[in-house]
Design a protein around this motif. Sequence first.
Motif, PDB file in Angstrom:
ATOM      1  N   SER A  89       0.808  -1.222   0.000  1.00 39.03           N
ATOM      2  CA  SER A  89       0.000   0.000   0.000  1.00 39.03           C
ATOM      3  C   SER A  89       0.842   1.273   0.000  1.00 39.03           C
ATOM      4  CB  SER A  89      -0.921   0.010   1.230  1.00 39.03           C
ATOM      5  OG  SER A  89      -0.159   0.016   2.429  1.00 39.03           O
ATOM      6  N   ASP A  90       2.169   1.145   0.013  1.00 42.73           N
ATOM      7  CA  ASP A  90       3.047   2.322   0.114  1.00 42.73           C
ATOM      8  C   ASP A  90       3.119   3.056  -1.223  1.00 42.73           C
ATOM      9  OD1 ASP A  90       5.602   3.906   0.072  1.00 42.73           O
ATOM     10  OD2 ASP A  90       5.705   3.162   2.131  1.00 42.73           O
ATOM     11  N   ASN A  91       2.635   4.282  -1.255  1.00 42.66           N
ATOM     12  CA  ASN A  91       2.587   5.052  -2.502  1.00 42.66           C
ATOM     13  C   ASN A  91       3.960   5.515  -2.968  1.00 42.66           C
ATOM     14  OD1 ASN A  91      -0.236   4.921  -2.917  1.00 42.66           O
ATOM     15  ND2 ASN A  91      -0.578   6.575  -1.452  1.00 42.66           N
ATOM     16  N   ASP A  92       4.887   5.750  -2.034  1.00 40.06           N
ATOM     17  CA  ASP A  92       6.239   6.151  -2.421  1.00 40.06           C
ATOM     18  C   ASP A  92       6.941   5.025  -3.176  1.00 40.06           C
ATOM     19  OD1 ASP A  92       6.030   8.688  -1.323  1.00 40.06           O
ATOM     20  OD2 ASP A  92       6.799   8.062   0.636  1.00 40.06           O
ATOM     21  N   ILE A  93       6.774   3.799  -2.671  1.00 39.32           N
ATOM     22  CA  ILE A  93       7.366   2.650  -3.355  1.00 39.32           C
ATOM     23  C   ILE A  93       6.751   2.501  -4.746  1.00 39.32           C
ATOM     24  CG2 ILE A  93       7.716   0.159  -3.304  1.00 39.32           C
ATOM     25  CD1 ILE A  93       7.494   0.302  -0.247  1.00 39.32           C
ATOM     26  N   LYS A  94       5.437   2.598  -4.831  1.00 38.14           N
ATOM     27  CA  LYS A  94       4.758   2.471  -6.126  1.00 38.14           C
ATOM     28  C   LYS A  94       5.240   3.537  -7.105  1.00 38.14           C
ATOM     29  CE  LYS A  94       0.425   0.612  -4.208  1.00 38.14           C
ATOM     30  NZ  LYS A  94      -1.020   0.888  -3.996  1.00 38.14           N
ATOM     31  N   HIS A  95       5.388   4.771  -6.631  1.00 37.45           N
ATOM     32  CA  HIS A  95       5.818   5.873  -7.500  1.00 37.45           C
ATOM     33  C   HIS A  95       7.227   5.623  -8.039  1.00 37.45           C
ATOM     34  CE1 HIS A  95       7.846   9.760  -8.230  1.00 37.45           C
ATOM     35  NE2 HIS A  95       6.697  10.080  -8.805  1.00 37.45           N
ATOM     36  N   ASN A  96       8.157   5.255  -7.147  1.00 37.90           N
ATOM     37  CA  ASN A  96       9.533   5.032  -7.575  1.00 37.90           C
ATOM     38  C   ASN A  96       9.657   3.812  -8.477  1.00 37.90           C
ATOM     39  OD1 ASN A  96      10.036   7.202  -5.951  1.00 37.90           O
ATOM     40  ND2 ASN A  96      11.647   6.241  -4.752  1.00 37.90           N
ATOM     41  N   LEU A  97       8.844   2.787  -8.212  1.00 37.04           N
ATOM     42  CA  LEU A  97       8.848   1.608  -9.075  1.00 37.04           C
ATOM     43  C   LEU A  97       8.353   1.974 -10.469  1.00 37.04           C
ATOM     44  CD1 LEU A  97       9.114  -1.408  -9.628  1.00 37.04           C
ATOM     45  CD2 LEU A  97       6.839  -1.734  -8.625  1.00 37.04           C
ATOM     46  N   LYS A  98       7.276   2.728 -10.531  1.00 46.95           N
ATOM     47  CA  LYS A  98       6.732   3.143 -11.830  1.00 46.95           C
ATOM     48  C   LYS A  98       7.728   4.017 -12.595  1.00 46.95           C
ATOM     49  CE  LYS A  98       2.551   5.119 -13.918  1.00 46.95           C
ATOM     50  NZ  LYS A  98       1.216   5.716 -13.646  1.00 46.95           N
ATOM     51  N   ASP A 130      -0.234  -7.007   7.952  1.00 44.79           N
ATOM     52  CA  ASP A 130      -0.442  -6.731   9.376  1.00 44.79           C
ATOM     53  C   ASP A 130      -1.693  -5.889   9.609  1.00 44.79           C
ATOM     54  OD1 ASP A 130       1.790  -8.159  10.015  1.00 44.79           O
ATOM     55  OD2 ASP A 130       3.107  -6.415  10.234  1.00 44.79           O
ATOM     56  N   MET A 131      -1.914  -4.903   8.734  1.00 51.01           N
ATOM     57  CA  MET A 131      -3.086  -4.034   8.899  1.00 51.01           C
ATOM     58  C   MET A 131      -4.379  -4.807   8.666  1.00 51.01           C
ATOM     59  SD  MET A 131      -2.302  -1.153  10.044  1.00 51.01           S
ATOM     60  CE  MET A 131      -3.925  -0.433   9.823  1.00 51.01           C
ATOM     61  N   SER A 136      -9.149  -7.380  10.868  1.00 55.67           N
ATOM     62  CA  SER A 136      -9.994  -8.565  11.091  1.00 55.67           C
ATOM     63  C   SER A 136     -10.330  -8.717  12.568  1.00 55.67           C
ATOM     64  CB  SER A 136      -9.286  -9.827  10.578  1.00 55.67           C
ATOM     65  OG  SER A 136      -8.176 -10.162  11.382  1.00 55.67           O
ATOM     66  N   LEU A 137      -9.396  -8.382  13.447  1.00 54.09           N
ATOM     67  CA  LEU A 137      -9.656  -8.445  14.891  1.00 54.09           C
ATOM     68  C   LEU A 137     -10.669  -7.385  15.318  1.00 54.09           C
ATOM     69  CD1 LEU A 137      -6.049  -9.085  16.263  1.00 54.09           C
ATOM     70  CD2 LEU A 137      -7.925 -10.725  16.038  1.00 54.09           C
ATOM     71  N   ILE A 138     -10.574  -6.201  14.698  1.00 61.74           N
ATOM     72  CA  ILE A 138     -11.536  -5.134  15.000  1.00 61.74           C
ATOM     73  C   ILE A 138     -12.937  -5.550  14.561  1.00 61.74           C
ATOM     74  CG2 ILE A 138     -12.213  -2.762  14.438  1.00 61.74           C
ATOM     75  CD1 ILE A 138      -9.222  -2.096  14.223  1.00 61.74           C
ATOM     76  N   PHE A 179      -7.266 -11.799   3.208  1.00 62.20           N
ATOM     77  CA  PHE A 179      -6.342 -10.842   2.597  1.00 62.20           C
ATOM     78  C   PHE A 179      -5.007 -10.839   3.336  1.00 62.20           C
ATOM     79  CE2 PHE A 179      -9.759  -7.852   0.618  1.00 62.20           C
ATOM     80  CZ  PHE A 179      -9.899  -8.743  -0.431  1.00 62.20           C
ATOM     81  N   SER A 180      -5.070 -10.879   4.671  1.00 58.04           N
ATOM     82  CA  SER A 180      -3.855 -10.887   5.480  1.00 58.04           C
ATOM     83  C   SER A 180      -3.005 -12.119   5.181  1.00 58.04           C
ATOM     84  CB  SER A 180      -4.215 -10.841   6.969  1.00 58.04           C
ATOM     85  OG  SER A 180      -3.054 -10.935   7.775  1.00 58.04           O
ATOM     86  N   VAL A 181      -3.641 -13.278   5.151  1.00 56.14           N
ATOM     87  CA  VAL A 181      -2.927 -14.534   4.876  1.00 56.14           C
ATOM     88  C   VAL A 181      -2.364 -14.535   3.456  1.00 56.14           C
ATOM     89  CG1 VAL A 181      -3.196 -17.027   4.608  1.00 56.14           C
ATOM     90  CG2 VAL A 181      -4.248 -15.858   6.553  1.00 56.14           C
TER      91      VAL A 181
END
Length: 252
Positions: A89-98, A130-131, A136-138, A179-181
């Motif tokens: 979900s990290d937008n910085d990683i996505k931007h630099n990868l693109k 992790d999120m 899922s616990l919430i 999704f987590s698994v």
Amino acid sequence: MKKIFSVFAFVVLALNLALAQDYSELWRRAEEAYSAGNFEEAITAYENIAEAGQESSSLYYNIGNAYFRKGVIGKAILNYERALKLNPSDNDIKHNLKLSESMTIDKIDAVPGFILTDWVGSLRNSLSSDMWAVLSLIFLLAGLVLLFLYSFARKSSSRRLFFVAGIVVFLAVLGAWMFSVSLAKKAESKEYAVIVENIGSVKSSPAAGGNSLFVLHEGTKVKILEVVQNWYKIEIADGRQGWIKGSDIEII
């Protein structure tokens, strides 16, 4: 016996603290080298941390940045992809990868995917493993609250409302957990690789004497289908397949 256990625990704690200090020192040296423009030194320090098993999305992101600044696009893409596996979900990683992918030679048109599958994948990648686990616990807690309210509700309309809401929430629990698994398994998978040599020749068979089908260039992402000794059967985004030497690629 208690004394022996206490000494053992103290030694383990002392070793962990010493290792943490070593990693902190390596990280500090890497950041200083990067800031000074010594990208090779920064890469060495960061990769020493990774080789010690201290993986994280921020670590691979920094390695990718150092390779990018050095002009080694294939290794930059490789490490951005590794970072994205751990934190999709990290937008910085996505931007630099693109940005890095825009600098590669191979422009391959991907086979269109099923719209619903793409949407579910996009939703899954909107958060980290992790999120999704926390979410899922919430949802589970919310479902238990609704179950409690349903048990003590007097009006039939209220009971129906709590019952329907409870079903929806427990489905959300199941979805978030899946999704987590799924993301956790993806982070551990070795399904994809990146071309790290300037040019990689794709053969019709797992041998140097095989017919050359096509060539791929540094930075192209491939899917691994099969491994025979040091040869990898790969598939690229447009569906073409072939065999490539293991030295031409690195696993994400």
